[in-house]
Design an enzyme around this catalytic site. Structure first.
Site, PDB file in Angstrom:
ATOM      1  CB  ALA A  13      10.417  67.976   5.002  1.00  0.00           C
ATOM      2  N   GLY A  15       9.064  73.083   7.874  1.00  0.00           N
ATOM      3  CA  GLY A  15       8.730  74.381   7.203  1.00  0.00           C
ATOM      4  C   GLY A  15       7.100  74.048   8.673  1.00  0.00           C
ATOM      5  NE  ARG A  19       3.035  82.291   3.766  1.00  0.00           N
ATOM      6  CZ  ARG A  19       3.507  82.475   2.022  1.00  0.00           C
ATOM      7  NH1 ARG A  19       2.874  82.903   1.224  1.00  0.00           N
ATOM      8  NH2 ARG A  19       4.978  81.771   2.594  1.00  0.00           N
ATOM      9  CB  THR A  85      17.695  76.636   4.027  1.00  0.00           C
ATOM     10  OG1 THR A  85      19.144  78.037   4.103  1.00  0.00           O
ATOM     11  CG2 THR A  85      16.810  77.377   3.531  1.00  0.00           C
ATOM     12  NE  ARG A 320     -14.761  50.841  -4.586  1.00  0.00           N
ATOM     13  CZ  ARG A 320     -15.372  50.742  -3.714  1.00  0.00           C
ATOM     14  NH1 ARG A 320     -16.652  49.530  -4.310  1.00  0.00           N
ATOM     15  NH2 ARG A 320     -15.036  50.026  -2.184  1.00  0.00           N
ATOM     16  CE  LYS A 338     -14.058  45.356  -3.351  1.00  0.00           C
ATOM     17  NZ  LYS A 338     -14.471  45.126  -1.696  1.00  0.00           N
ATOM     18  CE1 TYR A 374     -18.701  44.406   6.045  1.00  0.00           C
ATOM     19  CE2 TYR A 374     -20.515  46.226   4.666  1.00  0.00           C
ATOM     20  CZ  TYR A 374     -19.288  45.875   6.114  1.00  0.00           C
ATOM     21  OH  TYR A 374     -19.380  46.474   7.127  1.00  0.00           O
TER      22      TYR A 374
END
Ligand code: UD1
Ligand code: CA
Length: 451
Positions: A13, A15, A19, A85, A320, A338, A374
């Site tokens: 990992a 790399g 791009r 590699t 949720r 939720k 809330y």
């Protein structure tokens, strides 16, 4: 698989992923709700890897954190310089020296490789191979390493840049993944040099080196779609599309009906039972399970939710994280739930928000009910007892408890607990004035006529 044979998986990992044009490292981009790195870790783990090493680039605390979050037992090593590699794999030298049965090498940017494929590579080792490499028939082989085979044996892998015209004509290409016999892995890797077009230490040279050491080297073949790598956003989208295709087929094979499969989107971990019906345009975020016989109507969005057997959801429902729906619940259109436990047989049919709540079995939540959970600082809980009836358009101001079997009059704003089996009405009292409307109209018309 040979019982008792240990397996070390090394995930590359390091790399840069330029791009992707992203501030985030490539392997932290997500496919089906999980990072590319997460897919690689999951696949090798499912193939029986019991030791994990993640090779990261320098100054990649973010990649290290994700690896630690997903696999706390994994060893994280840094490849300080990108020298190829094989060089990257050797960053895991300490682990290689521990003497594992099998060694798997995986790329973190190749998220569609199935655990069965990794297991297949291990199987080749167990049948006597020293090195097993994964190949594919490339539509366009440009850029890939080529498999040079003779009599079914893998003779060498030649990188595109090092290949002559005849070798470049080969379409059987290297996917990059490899399995090495743990007894020989370190010796093979240390014998790999860098005299090639890129002056890099190529993992692919493990094949020739292995053969020189008298080992059998074999190729396994996977479909090109399975080994596709992700280098840019278009390839990320292509990988996502292929993942979704695969998951839809799996869901249907396991007994779910998808009316328009191409419009249903799963997460890597979505669990769907038998005889579940999923209508068009449904999206599953991470952490959803749907039990047998449930119906998910069109345009619903679920995330971190548990849907009980024979429940009915939507259309246009939003579940949720923490929505936990028992058997036979009904959650209708434009309802959001939720962090709430919804008991068996509860009906929440229209235009409602239930958050931070517990709703007892068979309660009926009227249209437009809102749990006011809330206050801008703290979240508070609403408890609704079994069989309670909440009249339409009520606001339940948490913390508050509605007793079992209680009634709440429509349009109430409930700020105090309601005892079981009681009636609570909390709204302006209605008054009627006989003839008021007619008298008002007559007076208004007269005024209008005068101007
Ligand atoms: C590699 C293979 C090639 C194969 C192709 C498939 C080698 C030498 N070549 O080529 O045969 O067809 O993959 O996609 O293995 N990495 C590091 N450190 C390094 C170099 C690479 O961690 O020093 C990691 C990269 O982040 C990536 C993986 O190894 O995840 C492959 O590296 P990359 O440079 O993409 O290899 P290719 O040239 O594409
Ligand atoms: Ca590559």
């Amino acid at each position: 698989m040979q019982p008792g044979r240990t397996c070390l998986a090394i995930i590359l990992a390091a790399g840069e992923g330029t791009r992707m044009k992203s501030t985030r490292p490539k392997v932290l981009h997500e496919m089906a709700g999980r990072s590319l790195l997460g897919h690689a870790l999951a696949a090798v783990s499912a193939a029986g890897a019991d030791s994990l090493v993640v090779v990261i680039g320098p100054d990649r605390a973010d990649v290290a954190a994700e690896a630690r979050r997903l696999a706390p037992q994994a060893r994280i090593v840094v490849q300080a310089e990108r020298k190829g590699t094989a060089h990257a794999v050797l960053a895991a030298r300490e682990s290689l020296a521990e003497g594992h049965g099998d060694v798997l090498v995986a790329f973190a940017d190749t998220p569609l490789v199935r655990s069965e494929t990794f297991a297949g590579l291990r199987g080749a080792l167990h049948r006597g191979a020293g090195v097993a490499a994964l190949g594919f028939e490339a539509r366009d082989p440009t850029g890939y390493g080529r498999f040079v085979t003779r009599d079914g044996q893998l003779e060498a892998i030649v990188e595109h840049k090092d290949a002559d015209a005849a070798t470049r004509a080969i379409t059987l290409c290297n996917a990059g993944l490899m399995a090495l016999d743990g007894k020989h892995a370190l010796t093979i890797l240390e014998a790999i040099g860098n005299t090639n077009a890129q002056n890099e230490y190529y993992l692919t040279d493990a094949v020739e080196v292995g053969r020189r050491q008298g080992l059998t080297t074999v190729a396994l073949i996977a479909p090109e779609a399975e080994v596709q790598g992700v280098n840019d956003r278009a390839q990320l989208a292509a990988a996502e599309a292929d993942f979704q295709k695969r998951r839809r087929l799996e869901a249907m094979a396991a007994g779910a009906t998808l009316v328009a499969p191409e419009t249903v989107f799963f997460s890597h971990d979505t669990r769907i039972g038998r005889d579940v019906l999923i209508e068009p345009n449904v999206v599953f975020g991470p952490g959803v399970s749907v039990a047998d016989g449930a119906v998910i109507h069109a345009f619903s969005h679920l995330e971190g939710a548990c849907v009980g057997a024979n429940a009915t959801i939507g259309p246009y429902a939003r579940l949720r994280p923490g929505a936990d729906l028992a058997e036979g619940t009904k959650v209708g259109n434009f309802v959001e739930i939720k962090a709430a436990k919804i008991g068996e047989g509860v009906k929440v049919n229209h235009l409602t928000y239930i958050g931070d709540a517990e709703v007892g079995a068979n309660a009926n939540i009227g249209a437009g009910t809102i749990t006011c959970n809330y206050d801008g600082f703290f979240k508070s809980k609403t408890i609704i007892g079994e069989g309670a009836f909440i009249g339409s358009n009520s606001a339940l101001v948490a913390p508050v408890t509605i007793g079992a079997g209680a009634y709440v009059g429509s349009g109430s704003v409930i700020t105090r607990d309601v005892p079981p089996d009681a009636l609570a009405v909390a709204r302006g009292r209605q008054i009627e004035r006989q003839g008021w409307a007619a008298a008002f109209r007559a007076a208004a018309r007269a005024r209008k006529a005068a101007v």
